[in-house]
Design a protein around this motif. Structure first.
Motif, PDB file in Angstrom:
ATOM      1  N   LYS A  79      -3.278  -8.937   3.609  1.00 32.68           N
ATOM      2  CA  LYS A  79      -4.267 -10.161   4.221  1.00 32.68           C
ATOM      3  C   LYS A  79      -3.835 -10.906   5.278  1.00 32.68           C
ATOM      4  O   LYS A  79      -4.371 -11.485   6.103  1.00 32.68           O
ATOM      5  CB  LYS A  79      -4.482 -10.830   3.002  1.00 32.68           C
ATOM      6  CG  LYS A  79      -5.669 -10.118   2.283  1.00 32.68           C
ATOM      7  CD  LYS A  79      -6.122 -11.065   1.051  1.00 32.68           C
ATOM      8  CE  LYS A  79      -7.245 -10.197   0.105  1.00 32.68           C
ATOM      9  NZ  LYS A  79      -7.725 -11.108  -0.894  1.00 32.68           N
ATOM     10  N   ILE A  80      -2.469 -10.841   5.310  1.00 33.43           N
ATOM     11  CA  ILE A  80      -1.749 -11.763   6.630  1.00 33.43           C
ATOM     12  C   ILE A  80      -1.262 -10.910   7.718  1.00 33.43           C
ATOM     13  O   ILE A  80      -0.611 -11.322   8.807  1.00 33.43           O
ATOM     14  CB  ILE A  80      -0.567 -12.730   5.923  1.00 33.43           C
ATOM     15  CG1 ILE A  80       0.374 -12.019   5.360  1.00 33.43           C
ATOM     16  CG2 ILE A  80      -1.494 -13.830   5.072  1.00 33.43           C
ATOM     17  CD1 ILE A  80       1.646 -13.009   4.865  1.00 33.43           C
ATOM     18  N   GLY A  81      -1.607  -9.368   7.618  1.00 35.20           N
ATOM     19  CA  GLY A  81      -1.416  -8.544   8.643  1.00 35.20           C
ATOM     20  C   GLY A  81      -0.507  -7.608   8.616  1.00 35.20           C
ATOM     21  O   GLY A  81       0.062  -7.089   9.756  1.00 35.20           O
ATOM     22  N   PHE A  82       0.244  -7.171   7.402  1.00 33.24           N
ATOM     23  CA  PHE A  82       1.254  -6.188   7.397  1.00 33.24           C
ATOM     24  C   PHE A  82       0.966  -5.192   6.282  1.00 33.24           C
ATOM     25  O   PHE A  82       0.249  -5.654   5.011  1.00 33.24           O
ATOM     26  CB  PHE A  82       2.376  -6.885   7.082  1.00 33.24           C
ATOM     27  CG  PHE A  82       2.935  -7.949   8.339  1.00 33.24           C
ATOM     28  CD1 PHE A  82       3.448  -7.470   9.344  1.00 33.24           C
ATOM     29  CD2 PHE A  82       2.616  -9.310   8.197  1.00 33.24           C
ATOM     30  CE1 PHE A  82       3.937  -8.338  10.473  1.00 33.24           C
ATOM     31  CE2 PHE A  82       2.927 -10.316   9.141  1.00 33.24           C
ATOM     32  CZ  PHE A  82       3.578  -9.669  10.237  1.00 33.24           C
ATOM     33  N   ARG A  83       1.404  -4.197   6.538  1.00 31.53           N
ATOM     34  CA  ARG A  83       1.347  -3.039   5.454  1.00 31.53           C
ATOM     35  C   ARG A  83       2.488  -2.185   5.536  1.00 31.53           C
ATOM     36  O   ARG A  83       3.225  -1.738   6.724  1.00 31.53           O
ATOM     37  CB  ARG A  83       0.138  -2.005   5.989  1.00 31.53           C
ATOM     38  CG  ARG A  83      -0.266  -0.871   5.269  1.00 31.53           C
ATOM     39  CD  ARG A  83      -1.426  -0.111   5.673  1.00 31.53           C
ATOM     40  NE  ARG A  83      -1.629   0.828   5.013  1.00 31.53           N
ATOM     41  CZ  ARG A  83      -1.190   2.156   5.223  1.00 31.53           C
ATOM     42  NH1 ARG A  83      -0.476   2.320   6.358  1.00 31.53           N
ATOM     43  NH2 ARG A  83      -1.389   3.193   4.355  1.00 31.53           N
ATOM     44  N   PHE A  84       2.978  -1.564   4.578  1.00 31.33           N
ATOM     45  CA  PHE A  84       4.108  -0.730   4.181  1.00 31.33           C
ATOM     46  C   PHE A  84       3.639   0.557   4.639  1.00 31.33           C
ATOM     47  O   PHE A  84       2.571   0.948   3.783  1.00 31.33           O
ATOM     48  CB  PHE A  84       4.808  -0.998   3.280  1.00 31.33           C
ATOM     49  CG  PHE A  84       5.711  -2.028   3.205  1.00 31.33           C
ATOM     50  CD1 PHE A  84       6.891  -2.303   3.722  1.00 31.33           C
ATOM     51  CD2 PHE A  84       5.406  -3.384   2.667  1.00 31.33           C
ATOM     52  CE1 PHE A  84       7.719  -3.524   3.823  1.00 31.33           C
ATOM     53  CE2 PHE A  84       5.930  -4.533   2.701  1.00 31.33           C
ATOM     54  CZ  PHE A  84       7.155  -4.482   3.307  1.00 31.33           C
ATOM     55  N   LYS A  85       4.371   1.504   5.110  1.00 27.57           N
ATOM     56  CA  LYS A  85       3.867   3.009   5.248  1.00 27.57           C
ATOM     57  C   LYS A  85       5.023   3.782   5.120  1.00 27.57           C
ATOM     58  O   LYS A  85       5.861   4.100   5.878  1.00 27.57           O
ATOM     59  CB  LYS A  85       3.294   3.342   6.638  1.00 27.57           C
ATOM     60  CG  LYS A  85       2.941   4.693   6.901  1.00 27.57           C
ATOM     61  CD  LYS A  85       1.642   5.006   6.312  1.00 27.57           C
ATOM     62  CE  LYS A  85       1.244   6.488   7.023  1.00 27.57           C
ATOM     63  NZ  LYS A  85       0.138   7.031   6.276  1.00 27.57           N
ATOM     64  N   PRO A  86       5.035   4.465   3.822  1.00 23.89           N
ATOM     65  CA  PRO A  86       6.137   5.241   3.174  1.00 23.89           C
ATOM     66  C   PRO A  86       6.163   6.664   3.867  1.00 23.89           C
ATOM     67  O   PRO A  86       5.134   7.042   3.987  1.00 23.89           O
ATOM     68  CB  PRO A  86       6.512   5.363   1.845  1.00 23.89           C
ATOM     69  CG  PRO A  86       5.074   4.907   1.553  1.00 23.89           C
ATOM     70  CD  PRO A  86       4.279   4.238   2.585  1.00 23.89           C
ATOM     71  N   GLU A  91      14.532  15.164   2.617  1.00 22.85           N
ATOM     72  CA  GLU A  91      15.233  14.393   1.531  1.00 22.85           C
ATOM     73  C   GLU A  91      15.425  12.941   1.933  1.00 22.85           C
ATOM     74  O   GLU A  91      16.230  12.518   1.183  1.00 22.85           O
ATOM     75  CB  GLU A  91      16.074  15.248   1.048  1.00 22.85           C
ATOM     76  CG  GLU A  91      16.039  16.661   0.554  1.00 22.85           C
ATOM     77  CD  GLU A  91      17.112  17.215  -0.070  1.00 22.85           C
ATOM     78  OE1 GLU A  91      17.868  16.610  -0.625  1.00 22.85           O
ATOM     79  OE2 GLU A  91      16.979  18.779  -0.275  1.00 22.85           O
ATOM     80  N   GLN A  92      14.606  12.342   2.903  1.00 29.64           N
ATOM     81  CA  GLN A  92      14.862  10.940   3.094  1.00 29.64           C
ATOM     82  C   GLN A  92      13.640  10.207   2.895  1.00 29.64           C
ATOM     83  O   GLN A  92      12.621  10.541   3.597  1.00 29.64           O
ATOM     84  CB  GLN A  92      15.527  10.856   4.578  1.00 29.64           C
ATOM     85  CG  GLN A  92      16.760  11.510   4.782  1.00 29.64           C
ATOM     86  CD  GLN A  92      17.835  10.649   4.366  1.00 29.64           C
ATOM     87  OE1 GLN A  92      18.059   9.272   4.275  1.00 29.64           O
ATOM     88  NE2 GLN A  92      18.853  11.091   3.625  1.00 29.64           N
ATOM     89  N   LEU A  93      13.671   8.944   2.323  1.00 32.01           N
ATOM     90  CA  LEU A  93      12.702   8.432   2.258  1.00 32.01           C
ATOM     91  C   LEU A  93      12.841   6.926   2.993  1.00 32.01           C
ATOM     92  O   LEU A  93      13.713   6.189   3.182  1.00 32.01           O
ATOM     93  CB  LEU A  93      12.417   7.782   0.921  1.00 32.01           C
ATOM     94  CG  LEU A  93      11.198   6.823   0.679  1.00 32.01           C
ATOM     95  CD1 LEU A  93       9.770   7.496   0.879  1.00 32.01           C
ATOM     96  CD2 LEU A  93      11.329   6.328  -0.857  1.00 32.01           C
TER      97      LEU A  93
END
Length: 110
Positions: A79-86, A91-93
């Motif tokens: 809501k304050i403008g940020f999102r995580f995208k995994p 074999e790397q996250l």
């Protein structure tokens, strides 16, 4: 004898998964607090931006970790403008942080 912990929450629980969750919540709360401070918002403005009450903002910025789930903190960040995208590859996250613009958020009015 000195005790050493890589995660401070290991000191309060023997459950590694619980300690990890507590650390994640703490990290998210610190990030949100830093964003609120950087934007110069008072608690009322932060509450309006995140869609929560001012007392909840007080709980958040004062580190009352037991009052917030990871889900709620992720919603506040969105809501304050940020999102995580995994991303998982070879074999790397990894985790990207995306800036969410107003036109990417669904309208509050339906």
């Amino acid at each position: 004898m000195a005790l050493e912990y890589s995660n401070i929450f290991d000191a309060i629980t023997e459950d590694a998964a619980e300690a990890s969750e507590l650390q994640t919540r703490s990290d998210l709360m610190i990030a949100i607090r830093d964003i609120v401070n950087a934007k110069g918002w008072d608690q009322k403005q932060a509450a309006a931006a995140m869609g929560i009450t001012q007392p909840r903002v007080s709980d958040l910025v004062n580190g009352r970790i037991e009052k917030f789930s990871i889900d709620k903190l992720m919603t506040c960040l969105y809501k304050i403008g940020f999102r995580f995208k995994p991303h998982y590859e070879n074999e790397q996250l990894t985790m990207d942080v995306q800036i969410v613009t107003d036109n990417q958020r669904p309208s509050a009015m339906a």
